[in-house]
Design a protein around this motif. Structure first.
Motif, short mmCIF file in Angstrom:
data_model
loop_
_atom_site.label_atom_id
_atom_site.label_comp_id
_atom_site.label_asym_id
_atom_site.label_seq_id
_atom_site.Cartn_x
_atom_site.Cartn_y
_atom_site.Cartn_z
N MET A 1 1.25 -1.31 -0.14
CA MET A 1 0.30 0.45 -0.28
C MET A 1 1.15 1.20 0.39
SD MET A 1 -3.54 0.73 2.81
CE MET A 1 -2.81 2.51 3.04
N SER A 2 0.73 2.15 -0.92
CA SER A 2 1.67 3.46 -0.99
C SER A 2 1.21 4.39 -0.45
CB SER A 2 1.50 3.71 -2.59
OG SER A 2 0.51 4.12 -3.08
N THR A 3 1.33 5.22 0.24
CA THR A 3 0.62 6.40 0.71
C THR A 3 1.07 7.84 0.44
OG1 THR A 3 2.83 6.52 3.36
CG2 THR A 3 0.12 5.61 2.99
N SER A 4 1.09 8.84 0.35
CA SER A 4 1.10 10.11 -0.18
C SER A 4 0.81 10.57 0.94
CB SER A 4 0.37 10.23 -1.46
OG SER A 4 -0.38 10.56 -1.62
N SER A 5 1.43 12.01 1.34
CA SER A 5 1.44 13.30 1.74
C SER A 5 2.37 14.72 1.64
CB SER A 5 1.95 13.08 3.66
OG SER A 5 3.72 13.47 3.22
N GLY A 6 1.49 15.61 1.92
CA GLY A 6 1.67 17.12 1.48
C GLY A 6 0.50 17.99 1.47
N THR A 7 1.34 19.07 1.36
CA THR A 7 -0.08 20.06 1.00
C THR A 7 -1.05 20.45 0.67
OG1 THR A 7 1.81 21.63 1.92
CG2 THR A 7 -0.06 22.68 1.30
N ILE A 8 -2.29 20.64 0.61
CA ILE A 8 -3.27 20.36 0.06
C ILE A 8 -2.88 21.93 -0.88
CG2 ILE A 8 -6.10 21.11 -0.49
CD1 ILE A 8 -6.03 19.63 2.77
N VAL A 9 -3.55 21.86 -2.07
CA VAL A 9 -3.68 21.86 -3.20
C VAL A 9 -5.02 23.38 -3.03
CG1 VAL A 9 -3.52 23.22 -5.79
CG2 VAL A 9 -1.86 21.42 -4.96
N SER A 10 -4.99 24.32 -2.52
CA SER A 10 -6.34 24.71 -2.89
C SER A 10 -6.07 26.44 -3.71
CB SER A 10 -7.29 26.05 -1.32
OG SER A 10 -6.02 27.12 -1.00
N ALA A 11 -7.10 27.10 -4.18
CA ALA A 11 -7.14 28.30 -4.50
C ALA A 11 -6.19 29.60 -4.52
CB ALA A 11 -9.13 28.92 -5.06
N ALA A 12 -5.44 29.51 -3.39
CA ALA A 12 -4.35 30.27 -2.85
C ALA A 12 -3.21 30.09 -3.52
CB ALA A 12 -4.51 30.32 -1.07
N GLY B 1 -6.75 6.27 -2.47
CA GLY B 1 -6.57 6.34 -1.39
C GLY B 1 -6.66 7.74 -0.69
N GLY B 2 -6.85 8.13 -1.23
CA GLY B 2 -6.27 9.86 -0.31
C GLY B 2 -8.02 10.46 0.49
N VAL B 3 -7.90 11.55 0.33
CA VAL B 3 -9.13 12.36 1.02
C VAL B 3 -9.75 12.70 0.15
CG1 VAL B 3 -10.02 14.25 1.80
CG2 VAL B 3 -7.98 13.12 3.27
N LEU B 4 -11.10 12.33 -0.57
CA LEU B 4 -11.96 12.75 -1.43
C LEU B 4 -13.04 13.79 -1.33
CD1 LEU B 4 -12.51 8.76 -2.29
CD2 LEU B 4 -11.00 10.39 -3.35
N ILE B 5 -13.56 14.38 -1.95
CA ILE B 5 -14.62 14.91 -2.38
C ILE B 5 -15.62 15.53 -3.37
CG2 ILE B 5 -14.89 18.22 -2.29
CD1 ILE B 5 -12.52 18.69 -1.26
N ASP B 6 -16.48 14.20 -2.98
CA ASP B 6 -17.46 13.95 -4.23
C ASP B 6 -17.49 12.87 -4.82
OD1 ASP B 6 -19.79 15.72 -2.95
OD2 ASP B 6 -18.73 17.39 -4.55
N GLY B 7 -15.84 12.49 -4.43
CA GLY B 7 -15.75 11.35 -4.96
C GLY B 7 -14.31 11.56 -5.61
N SER B 8 -14.27 12.71 -5.94
CA SER B 8 -12.60 12.96 -6.75
C SER B 8 -11.85 13.30 -5.61
CB SER B 8 -13.09 14.01 -7.10
OG SER B 8 -12.09 14.17 -7.99
N PRO B 9 -10.38 12.54 -5.78
CA PRO B 9 -8.81 12.79 -4.40
C PRO B 9 -9.23 14.45 -4.40
CG PRO B 9 -8.68 11.44 -6.62
CD PRO B 9 -10.07 11.64 -6.93
N VAL B 10 -8.34 15.08 -3.49
CA VAL B 10 -8.23 16.06 -3.03
C VAL B 10 -6.85 16.19 -3.86
CG1 VAL B 10 -7.55 17.35 -1.58
CG2 VAL B 10 -9.09 16.27 -1.09
N LEU B 11 -6.14 17.71 -4.01
CA LEU B 11 -4.59 17.46 -4.86
C LEU B 11 -3.87 18.10 -4.13
CD1 LEU B 11 -5.96 19.57 -8.53
CD2 LEU B 11 -5.00 16.88 -7.88
#
Length: 113
Positions: free
Chosen positions: A1-12, A72-82
């Motif tokens: 199982m691979s995991t990833s971490s990082g800063t969430i990409v927002s409009a900022a 495997g990351g966080v989802l919003i409406d079924g789509s992975p958060v960038l």
């Protein structure tokens, strides 16, 4: 199982193509915000403007940015958060891959691990 971490990409976040053109989302999820800014997901559409790239003197600019986040990351409406570490590539109008974008995502509010 691979995991990833990082800063969430927002409009900022500042997103550029490898040649310095500015990438921006034409869609986002306004209901989910990070420090007041909409959070981006893999389903968002990104366009690139102002790319100066040429091939043999002819303009061949980046026009789109496409993301390929790991499952495997966080989802919003079924789509992975960038995340700033998510895989992505810039493409020309002829769908020629030009390389990865440069992502400057400030560490604000929250990160995803």
């Amino acid at each position: 199982m691979s995991t990833s971490s990082g800063t969430i990409v927002s409009a900022a976040a500042t997103l550029t193509c490898p040649h310095g053109g500015r990438a921006s989302a034409t869609s986002a999820h306004p209901a989910v915000r990070l420090d007041g800014q909409p959070v981006h997901t893999a389903s968002d559409t990104f366009v690139v403007t102002g790319c100066p790239h040429t091939v043999d003197g002819a303009p061949h600019p980046c026009t789109t940015l496409r993301w390929s986040p790991q499952p495997g990351g966080v989802l919003i409406d079924g789509s992975p958060v960038l995340l700033h570490t998510s895989a992505a590539h810039c493409f020309s109008a002829a769908h020629v891959q030009h390389g990865p974008p440069v992502v400057h995502a400030d560490r604000q509010g929250a990160t995803c691990r």
